[in-house]
Write a protein that holds these residues in place. Structure first.
Motif, PDB file in Angstrom:
ATOM      1  N   ASP A 116      15.932  13.071  -3.905  1.00 20.34           N
ATOM      2  CA  ASP A 116      16.754  12.120  -4.644  1.00 20.34           C
ATOM      3  C   ASP A 116      17.111  10.883  -3.819  1.00 20.34           C
ATOM      4  OD1 ASP A 116      18.670  14.569  -6.571  1.00 20.34           O
ATOM      5  OD2 ASP A 116      16.693  13.689  -6.875  1.00 20.34           O
ATOM      6  N   SER A 117      17.285  11.065  -2.521  1.00 20.59           N
ATOM      7  CA  SER A 117      17.748   9.949  -1.694  1.00 20.59           C
ATOM      8  C   SER A 117      16.734   8.813  -1.586  1.00 20.59           C
ATOM      9  CB  SER A 117      18.116  10.447  -0.294  1.00 20.59           C
ATOM     10  OG  SER A 117      16.995  11.032   0.340  1.00 20.59           O
ATOM     11  N   VAL A 118      15.472   9.073  -1.889  1.00 23.39           N
ATOM     12  CA  VAL A 118      14.455   8.019  -1.783  1.00 23.39           C
ATOM     13  C   VAL A 118      13.804   7.724  -3.130  1.00 23.39           C
ATOM     14  CG1 VAL A 118      14.001   8.698   0.598  1.00 23.39           C
ATOM     15  CG2 VAL A 118      12.472   9.491  -1.219  1.00 23.39           C
ATOM     16  N   LYS A 119      14.092   8.523  -4.145  1.00 27.45           N
ATOM     17  CA  LYS A 119      13.461   8.343  -5.455  1.00 27.45           C
ATOM     18  C   LYS A 119      13.793   6.961  -6.007  1.00 27.45           C
ATOM     19  CE  LYS A 119      13.379  12.116  -7.674  1.00 27.45           C
ATOM     20  NZ  LYS A 119      13.793  13.299  -8.464  1.00 27.45           N
ATOM     21  N   GLY A 120      12.772   6.283  -6.482  1.00 25.59           N
ATOM     22  CA  GLY A 120      12.967   4.939  -7.015  1.00 25.59           C
ATOM     23  C   GLY A 120      12.843   3.845  -5.970  1.00 25.59           C
ATOM     24  N   ARG A 121      12.871   4.220  -4.694  1.00 24.10           N
ATOM     25  CA  ARG A 121      12.746   3.225  -3.620  1.00 24.10           C
ATOM     26  C   ARG A 121      11.446   3.405  -2.830  1.00 24.10           C
ATOM     27  NH1 ARG A 121      16.207   3.156   0.565  1.00 24.10           N
ATOM     28  NH2 ARG A 121      16.578   5.426   0.496  1.00 24.10           N
ATOM     29  N   PHE A 122      11.019   4.653  -2.675  1.00 22.00           N
ATOM     30  CA  PHE A 122       9.813   4.949  -1.911  1.00 22.00           C
ATOM     31  C   PHE A 122       8.707   5.380  -2.856  1.00 22.00           C
ATOM     32  CE2 PHE A 122      12.009   6.339   2.328  1.00 22.00           C
ATOM     33  CZ  PHE A 122      12.725   5.146   2.338  1.00 22.00           C
ATOM     34  N   THR A 123       7.477   5.023  -2.504  1.00 23.75           N
ATOM     35  CA  THR A 123       6.312   5.420  -3.291  1.00 23.75           C
ATOM     36  C   THR A 123       5.242   5.955  -2.350  1.00 23.75           C
ATOM     37  OG1 THR A 123       6.760   3.694  -4.929  1.00 23.75           O
ATOM     38  CG2 THR A 123       4.567   4.687  -4.937  1.00 23.75           C
ATOM     39  N   ILE A 124       4.794   7.153  -2.638  1.00 19.27           N
ATOM     40  CA  ILE A 124       3.722   7.754  -1.852  1.00 19.27           C
ATOM     41  C   ILE A 124       2.415   7.592  -2.609  1.00 19.27           C
ATOM     42  CG2 ILE A 124       4.012  10.070  -2.839  1.00 19.27           C
ATOM     43  CD1 ILE A 124       3.469  11.210  -0.023  1.00 19.27           C
ATOM     44  N   SER A 125       1.351   7.337  -1.869  1.00 18.96           N
ATOM     45  CA  SER A 125       0.037   7.184  -2.498  1.00 18.96           C
ATOM     46  C   SER A 125      -1.023   7.613  -1.492  1.00 18.96           C
ATOM     47  CB  SER A 125      -0.188   5.737  -2.944  1.00 18.96           C
ATOM     48  OG  SER A 125      -0.179   4.856  -1.824  1.00 18.96           O
ATOM     49  N   ARG A 126      -2.223   7.789  -1.993  1.00 18.28           N
ATOM     50  CA  ARG A 126      -3.293   8.217  -1.115  1.00 18.28           C
ATOM     51  C   ARG A 126      -4.579   7.499  -1.446  1.00 18.28           C
ATOM     52  NH1 ARG A 126      -3.136  14.161  -1.096  1.00 18.28           N
ATOM     53  NH2 ARG A 126      -5.052  14.040   0.100  1.00 18.28           N
ATOM     54  N   ASP A 127      -5.386   7.278  -0.412  1.00 11.99           N
ATOM     55  CA  ASP A 127      -6.712   6.697  -0.570  1.00 11.99           C
ATOM     56  C   ASP A 127      -7.645   7.630   0.198  1.00 11.99           C
ATOM     57  OD1 ASP A 127      -9.089   5.287  -0.468  1.00 11.99           O
ATOM     58  OD2 ASP A 127      -8.124   3.361  -0.175  1.00 11.99           O
ATOM     59  N   ASN A 128      -8.218   8.559  -0.520  1.00 13.77           N
ATOM     60  CA  ASN A 128      -9.057   9.553   0.152  1.00 13.77           C
ATOM     61  C   ASN A 128     -10.294   8.920   0.790  1.00 13.77           C
ATOM     62  OD1 ASN A 128      -7.220  11.467  -0.596  1.00 13.77           O
ATOM     63  ND2 ASN A 128      -8.596  12.596  -1.952  1.00 13.77           N
ATOM     64  N   ALA A 129     -10.772   7.832   0.229  1.00  8.75           N
ATOM     65  CA  ALA A 129     -11.942   7.162   0.809  1.00  8.75           C
ATOM     66  C   ALA A 129     -11.635   6.640   2.207  1.00  8.75           C
ATOM     67  CB  ALA A 129     -12.398   6.028  -0.091  1.00  8.75           C
ATOM     68  N   LYS A 130     -10.359   6.299   2.435  1.00  7.99           N
ATOM     69  CA  LYS A 130      -9.933   5.819   3.744  1.00  7.99           C
ATOM     70  C   LYS A 130      -9.250   6.910   4.555  1.00  7.99           C
ATOM     71  CE  LYS A 130      -9.330   0.997   2.347  1.00  7.99           C
ATOM     72  NZ  LYS A 130      -8.403  -0.157   2.270  1.00  7.99           N
ATOM     73  N   ASN A 131      -9.204   8.114   3.966  1.00 14.09           N
ATOM     74  CA  ASN A 131      -8.535   9.229   4.661  1.00 14.09           C
ATOM     75  C   ASN A 131      -7.108   8.872   5.061  1.00 14.09           C
ATOM     76  OD1 ASN A 131     -10.092  11.548   4.673  1.00 14.09           O
ATOM     77  ND2 ASN A 131     -10.211  11.648   6.897  1.00 14.09           N
ATOM     78  N   THR A 132      -6.425   8.205   4.155  1.00 13.76           N
ATOM     79  CA  THR A 132      -5.105   7.663   4.472  1.00 13.76           C
ATOM     80  C   THR A 132      -4.121   7.936   3.339  1.00 13.76           C
ATOM     81  OG1 THR A 132      -6.101   5.906   5.791  1.00 13.76           O
ATOM     82  CG2 THR A 132      -3.826   5.571   5.092  1.00 13.76           C
ATOM     83  N   VAL A 133      -2.903   8.272   3.727  1.00 10.11           N
ATOM     84  CA  VAL A 133      -1.786   8.377   2.793  1.00 10.11           C
ATOM     85  C   VAL A 133      -0.752   7.332   3.199  1.00 10.11           C
ATOM     86  CG1 VAL A 133       0.115   9.845   2.010  1.00 10.11           C
ATOM     87  CG2 VAL A 133      -2.181  10.791   2.256  1.00 10.11           C
ATOM     88  N   TYR A 134      -0.161   6.705   2.200  1.00 15.16           N
ATOM     89  CA  TYR A 134       0.802   5.638   2.443  1.00 15.16           C
ATOM     90  C   TYR A 134       2.191   6.046   1.947  1.00 15.16           C
ATOM     91  CZ  TYR A 134      -3.506   2.948   2.832  1.00 15.16           C
ATOM     92  OH  TYR A 134      -4.744   2.508   3.191  1.00 15.16           O
TER      93      TYR A 134
END
Length: 133
Positions: free
Chosen positions: A62-80
């Motif tokens: 809850d403390s980060v919901k709405g402010r932080f966004t997690i995403s991934r780019d498997n082609a780059k082997n990276t999570v943001y």
């Protein structure tokens, strides 16, 4: 075996934004659940977000919901982890962690306990985020 390395931390003013990255090596991130944790001075490490390696479903506390966004780019082997509207209380060392969803022939979903450290097998070394004016 997965090696993880975080980057993107730094000093930012309250209300500012940062994007953290978690780059994996040694293995692809396909079917790997990735969590973001943080540890503030004098406090225990806490899980704040997770993204499924199977379907990309994202989870937040809850403390980060709405402010932080997690995403991934498997082609780059990276999570943001895109962090916006940062507050001084977001100051911490941020870590990414990984757990393979594959168990035998099956893929397991993200655990209901995704925010717990013991749900993950691999960890990065952390990156410092400081929110201060």
């Amino acid at each position: 075996q997965v090696q993880l390395k975080e980057a993107g931390g730094g000093l930012v003013q309250p209300g500012g934004s940062l994007r953290l990255s978690c780059v994996a090596s040694g293995s692809t991130l396909d079917y790997v659940h990735i969590g973001w944790f943080r540890q503030a001075p004098g406090k225990e490490r806490e899980g704040i977000s997770c993204i499924s390696g199977n379907d990309g479903t994202a989870y937040y506390v809850d403390s980060v919901k709405g402010r932080f966004t997690i995403s991934r780019d498997n082609a780059k082997n990276t999570v943001y982890l895109q962090m916006t509207s940062l507050k001084p209380e977001d100051t911490a060392v941020y870590y990414c962690a990984a757990v393979d969803s594959r168990v035998g022939r099956y893929q397991v979903r993200v655990s209901p306990r995704w925010y717990e450290e013991d749900e993950y097998d691999y960890w990065g070394q952390g990156t410092q985020v400081t929110v201060s004016s």
